[in-house]
Design a protein around this motif. Sequence first.
Motif, PDB file in Angstrom:
ATOM      1  N   GLY A   2      15.977   6.978  -2.224  1.00 34.92           N
ATOM      2  CA  GLY A   2      17.213   6.862  -3.007  1.00 34.92           C
ATOM      3  C   GLY A   2      17.822   5.486  -2.789  1.00 34.92           C
ATOM      4  N   TRP A   3      18.583   4.996  -3.803  1.00 37.67           N
ATOM      5  CA  TRP A   3      19.060   3.607  -3.710  1.00 37.67           C
ATOM      6  C   TRP A   3      20.077   3.420  -2.586  1.00 37.67           C
ATOM      7  N   THR A   4      20.610   4.529  -2.043  1.00 37.18           N
ATOM      8  CA  THR A   4      21.576   4.401  -0.955  1.00 37.18           C
ATOM      9  C   THR A   4      20.893   4.310   0.407  1.00 37.18           C
ATOM     10  N   VAL A   5      19.589   4.494   0.448  1.00 37.49           N
ATOM     11  CA  VAL A   5      18.757   4.448   1.655  1.00 37.49           C
ATOM     12  C   VAL A   5      19.437   5.061   2.881  1.00 37.49           C
ATOM     13  N   TYR A   6      19.825   6.298   2.781  1.00 34.01           N
ATOM     14  CA  TYR A   6      20.449   6.975   3.910  1.00 34.01           C
ATOM     15  C   TYR A   6      19.470   7.172   5.069  1.00 34.01           C
ATOM     16  N   PRO A   7      19.902   6.917   6.312  1.00 31.51           N
ATOM     17  CA  PRO A   7      19.138   7.398   7.440  1.00 31.51           C
ATOM     18  C   PRO A   7      19.390   8.897   7.582  1.00 31.51           C
ATOM     19  N   PRO A   8      18.569   9.653   8.275  1.00 30.04           N
ATOM     20  CA  PRO A   8      17.405   9.191   9.057  1.00 30.04           C
ATOM     21  C   PRO A   8      16.159   8.877   8.237  1.00 30.04           C
ATOM     22  N   LEU A   9      16.119   9.290   6.960  1.00 30.44           N
ATOM     23  CA  LEU A   9      14.898   9.050   6.182  1.00 30.44           C
ATOM     24  C   LEU A   9      14.533   7.565   6.183  1.00 30.44           C
ATOM     25  N   SER A  10      15.547   6.698   6.005  1.00 29.07           N
ATOM     26  CA  SER A  10      15.253   5.270   5.910  1.00 29.07           C
ATOM     27  C   SER A  10      15.042   4.642   7.283  1.00 29.07           C
ATOM     28  N   ALA A  11      15.481   5.325   8.345  1.00 32.93           N
ATOM     29  CA  ALA A  11      15.411   4.706   9.668  1.00 32.93           C
ATOM     30  C   ALA A  11      14.104   5.003  10.380  1.00 32.93           C
ATOM     31  N   LEU A  12      13.390   6.024   9.938  1.00 34.15           N
ATOM     32  CA  LEU A  12      12.189   6.435  10.649  1.00 34.15           C
ATOM     33  C   LEU A  12      10.959   6.172   9.790  1.00 34.15           C
ATOM     34  N   GLY A  13      10.153   5.212  10.218  1.00 30.66           N
ATOM     35  CA  GLY A  13       8.985   4.817   9.437  1.00 30.66           C
ATOM     36  C   GLY A  13       8.024   5.965   9.198  1.00 30.66           C
ATOM     37  N   ASP A  14       8.004   6.947  10.117  1.00 26.75           N
ATOM     38  CA  ASP A  14       7.062   8.043   9.969  1.00 26.75           C
ATOM     39  C   ASP A  14       7.600   9.161   9.082  1.00 26.75           C
ATOM     40  N   ALA A  15       8.840   9.010   8.620  1.00 27.27           N
ATOM     41  CA  ALA A  15       9.457  10.110   7.893  1.00 27.27           C
ATOM     42  C   ALA A  15       8.871  10.273   6.498  1.00 27.27           C
ATOM     43  N   SER A  16       8.474   9.174   5.857  1.00 26.41           N
ATOM     44  CA  SER A  16       7.879   9.286   4.521  1.00 26.41           C
ATOM     45  C   SER A  16       7.140   8.001   4.208  1.00 26.41           C
ATOM     46  N   GLN A  17       6.337   8.041   3.169  1.00 29.62           N
ATOM     47  CA  GLN A  17       5.614   6.848   2.704  1.00 29.62           C
ATOM     48  C   GLN A  17       6.573   5.690   2.457  1.00 29.62           C
ATOM     49  N   GLY A  18       7.655   6.035   1.752  1.00 28.55           N
ATOM     50  CA  GLY A  18       8.594   4.987   1.350  1.00 28.55           C
ATOM     51  C   GLY A  18       9.457   4.489   2.480  1.00 28.55           C
ATOM     52  N   SER A  19       9.331   5.054   3.688  1.00 23.78           N
ATOM     53  CA  SER A  19      10.147   4.580   4.810  1.00 23.78           C
ATOM     54  C   SER A  19       9.410   3.534   5.630  1.00 23.78           C
ATOM     55  N   LYS A  20       8.224   3.142   5.165  1.00 21.82           N
ATOM     56  CA  LYS A  20       7.455   2.185   5.960  1.00 21.82           C
ATOM     57  C   LYS A  20       7.808   0.747   5.560  1.00 21.82           C
ATOM     58  N   ILE A  21       6.812  -0.103   5.391  1.00 24.70           N
ATOM     59  CA  ILE A  21       7.078  -1.528   5.162  1.00 24.70           C
ATOM     60  C   ILE A  21       7.929  -1.761   3.915  1.00 24.70           C
ATOM     61  N   GLY A  22       7.798  -0.873   2.934  1.00 25.40           N
ATOM     62  CA  GLY A  22       8.607  -1.016   1.725  1.00 25.40           C
ATOM     63  C   GLY A  22      10.090  -1.006   2.041  1.00 25.40           C
ATOM     64  N   MET A  23      10.465  -0.161   2.998  1.00 18.23           N
ATOM     65  CA  MET A  23      11.870  -0.073   3.401  1.00 18.23           C
ATOM     66  C   MET A  23      12.324  -1.371   4.083  1.00 18.23           C
ATOM     67  N   ASP A  24      11.461  -1.954   4.920  1.00 16.96           N
ATOM     68  CA  ASP A  24      11.816  -3.222   5.571  1.00 16.96           C
ATOM     69  C   ASP A  24      12.007  -4.320   4.539  1.00 16.96           C
ATOM     70  N   GLN A  54       0.809  -1.223   0.000  1.00 23.20           N
ATOM     71  CA  GLN A  54       0.000   0.000   0.000  1.00 23.20           C
ATOM     72  C   GLN A  54       0.837   1.266   0.000  1.00 23.20           C
ATOM     73  N   THR A  55       1.886   1.301   0.868  1.00 22.98           N
ATOM     74  CA  THR A  55       2.658   2.532   0.998  1.00 22.98           C
ATOM     75  C   THR A  55       3.814   2.603   0.008  1.00 22.98           C
ATOM     76  N   GLY A  56       3.917   1.589  -0.842  1.00 21.35           N
ATOM     77  CA  GLY A  56       4.938   1.649  -1.879  1.00 21.35           C
ATOM     78  C   GLY A  56       6.298   1.159  -1.412  1.00 21.35           C
ATOM     79  N   PRO A  57       7.216   0.978  -2.364  1.00 20.27           N
ATOM     80  CA  PRO A  57       8.553   0.478  -2.030  1.00 20.27           C
ATOM     81  C   PRO A  57       9.420   1.573  -1.410  1.00 20.27           C
ATOM     82  N   ALA A  58      10.643   1.193  -1.056  1.00 26.49           N
ATOM     83  CA  ALA A  58      11.605   2.165  -0.532  1.00 26.49           C
ATOM     84  C   ALA A  58      11.726   3.329  -1.516  1.00 26.49           C
ATOM     85  N   SER A  59      11.810   4.543  -0.975  1.00 25.24           N
ATOM     86  CA  SER A  59      11.811   5.702  -1.872  1.00 25.24           C
ATOM     87  C   SER A  59      12.861   6.742  -1.536  1.00 25.24           C
TER      88      SER A  59
END
Lengths: 601, 247
Positions: free
Chosen positions: A168-190, A161-166
């Motif tokens: 950037g392909w380097t998945v830098y934190p904090p964007l990638s570490a915080l599920g609430d930071a963006s749509q793409g940081s949710k289950i798609g990131m996991d 539903q919330t889409g894949p990781a978004s």
Amino acid sequence: MSNEIAVQHGVIPHEVHEHHDVHHHHETFITKYVFSQDHKMIAKQFLITGIIWAIIGGLMSVLFRIQLGYPDVSLPWLEDIFGHWAKDGKIQPEFYYALGTMHGTILVFFVLTAGLSGTFANLLIPYQVGARDMASPFMNMLSYWFFVLASVIIMASLFVQTGPASGGWTVYPPLSALGDASQGSKIGMDLWLVAMAMFVVSQLLGGLNYVSTILNMRTKGMTMTRLPLTVWAILFTALLGILSFPVLFSGFILLLFDRHLGTSFYLSDIVLGGNILPNEGGSPILYQHLFWFLGHPEVYIIILPTMGLVSEVMSINARKPIFGYMAMIASMFAIALLAFLVWAHHMFVTGMNPFLGSVFVLLTLLIAVPSAIKVFNWLTTLWRGNIRFTPGMLFCVGFVSMFISGGLTGIFVGNSTLDMHLHDTYFVIAHFHIVMGVSAFMGMFAGVYHWFPKMYGRYMNNTLGYIHFWVTLVCAYVIFWPMHYEGFAGMPRRYYDYSGWESFKHFVELNRVISFAAILSFLVQLLFVYNFFYSIFKGRKVTSQNPWGANTLEWTTPIRPGHGNWPGEIPEVHRWAYDYGKDGKDFIPQTEPVGKDESTH
Amino acid sequence: MSTHVPAGYKWWTGGKSPYNVSYGKLMMWIFLLSDTFTFGALLISYGTIRVSQNYWPDPNHVFNAFPLMGHTNLPLAFVSLMTFILIMSSVTMVLAVHEGHKRNRAGVEKWLLWTILGGSLFLSCQAWEWTHMITGSHAVLIDGQIKEIGATITQNPYGAAVPGLMHDGHQVTTPGPVGFGGFFFGITGFHGFHVFSGVCLLVLALVWTRIGKFDNLGHYEMIEKIGLYWHFVDLVWVFVFLCFYLI
């Protein structure tokens, strides 16, 4: 060999041989085509899976190029397909970022790492070192199926539903570490992280096999310096993967902990949505170090195998020995070594100590030396060659052209002072797409066209191959050359729409040209895909054992070899792989003993 | 196994394994090299974060408990015992490999059992130490209030002392850097997972030995390969021990 020493002469190849003979007689569809342990079949599995991923990843770039080239055009059919991701026929920002991220992930890892190394390491190592199969065919099969598992997970992430990781392909934190930071940081990131962990396992299983097969299972007479450069290139590639992927793995473990267990490895002093987060003491820069310790060797994991493929295909089709064989090995070694010492040139703008930066500048620019040695060796191999312009050979020449163009801009971005200006602009996009994207594809295509007869016992269509080459080459330059200008002008990458920016809106027309070329080049790749699959079933049949007049061992096997490759004994090797045009002979295969009055190379 | 090899013998000419190493052992060595980088990355990450902090807990103060000894201050005594157990299990592993070379099945079984026991004991000790740290209660001054907390991956009671502030006869401290728990449990946990995997492999090897698999094969090389892994895990512990307990 004297009898007094009890070395394990040929023990391992024989074990493998017997093992295969036993299984050869009761192969079912499942053991032959699905859970195959035959290196040739696994190579084809990797290649076809890679092609499927390349189509998906390429299609993603077409979609975001539509947005960049036609930012104000509404295409209702997009909404029909992608629903709310393309509301009102416009690619939504979240969708745009997801497309860019997944395009990078898929092309870098799933196509140009697994699809490339997986195909040619599996196909060529046993063939060219003279072995019946990989050291451990079972682990080899596992390597492929872990790749499939990673593929399934990353594919699944496209449909949540919330889409894949978004981020950037380097998945830098904090964007990638915080599920609430963006749509793409949710289950798609996991799902992205889990898929990549499976991918690392696959790479490790494959890499262990590649290295131990090359070191341990060479046929009699195949000294290390008689190995074709393809095998050397794959050896260095495998070593790079074995030593750098675990560091990425560690980085991902810490990232997963930060995401789900509340640790603070990468997080500190963050306000998210008006809330002060409790995390403190972590460092997002730490992640960047761990990521780029893999990330930089990764670009050599992508380009080294193609350097090997190009050297081999070029020498065969120039009917000349490869120029500077030992220099080629030494420069690949130098590249592999330096690959580990330059990662922080991706991080010049992170606030790094300028002195440290200057060290990384020096080490980075040093890579130009072995790279230039290789380029000159390819040019001198072509020089006064008796060139046969097969599609494979054209792609070799295209590879060298791209590698020079992209390599030169590497000197720009490798310099920390210039990088302050060029960082995160389209200049960087142009640089790495040319030097490791298009170049690597050129090398891979050279390999596919050249070894297709060995894989399927048929040829690919030459005319379609020529169209494929020329359109790809022209499009590649039309796409990426103008991006250098955009980057010099400061146009940042990853922006959704440039038409609203006073500084960049005059590039809208240029972006449209780029998008047009990108879509055309995608379509011509479909022509290749058509050629590939059509030729598997309907291509012109190979009638001679050694259609290219090549020296290496794979061409001493039957046209359609069974499991175990050689029906009889494994041939013995007496010379290096590059005796072309020697002593008046067009070519002398490695299996031919050195004659009494033969000159030495 | 010691074969006389004449000087100048060419190992790399193909048709045989260089230096007579089987591909399985070679793979294990390369895997261990790869795993070194996994642990290396984790330990270097720990180091970078630790040196970036103003304060880091003193291990002599953190690791001073011993089972059944109450509040007696015994700095590093328990971890020394753990380390001793793990190193002894490496010794018994060597003996198992040695018996394997002699193809003495009973000997292999005996020493494998001792190694499994050592590995399991180590894991039990780690479980106790973790439990002790997580369930411990230390008086910590948080937001102006004294709270009794243990060490977890999100909180750290081992901060600097608050001068003059006592609680139930214990010195009250400020919260320590949270990175401590994250790295401590993360890295010792990752190492513990390696030990656990090693114990599983050893149990498997024991079963295989018992059913005579290696006697049928004619060699006990599998024991050797697992041995390599076991010694590696032991060696990693030495570094973990150094980085968390000694420095």
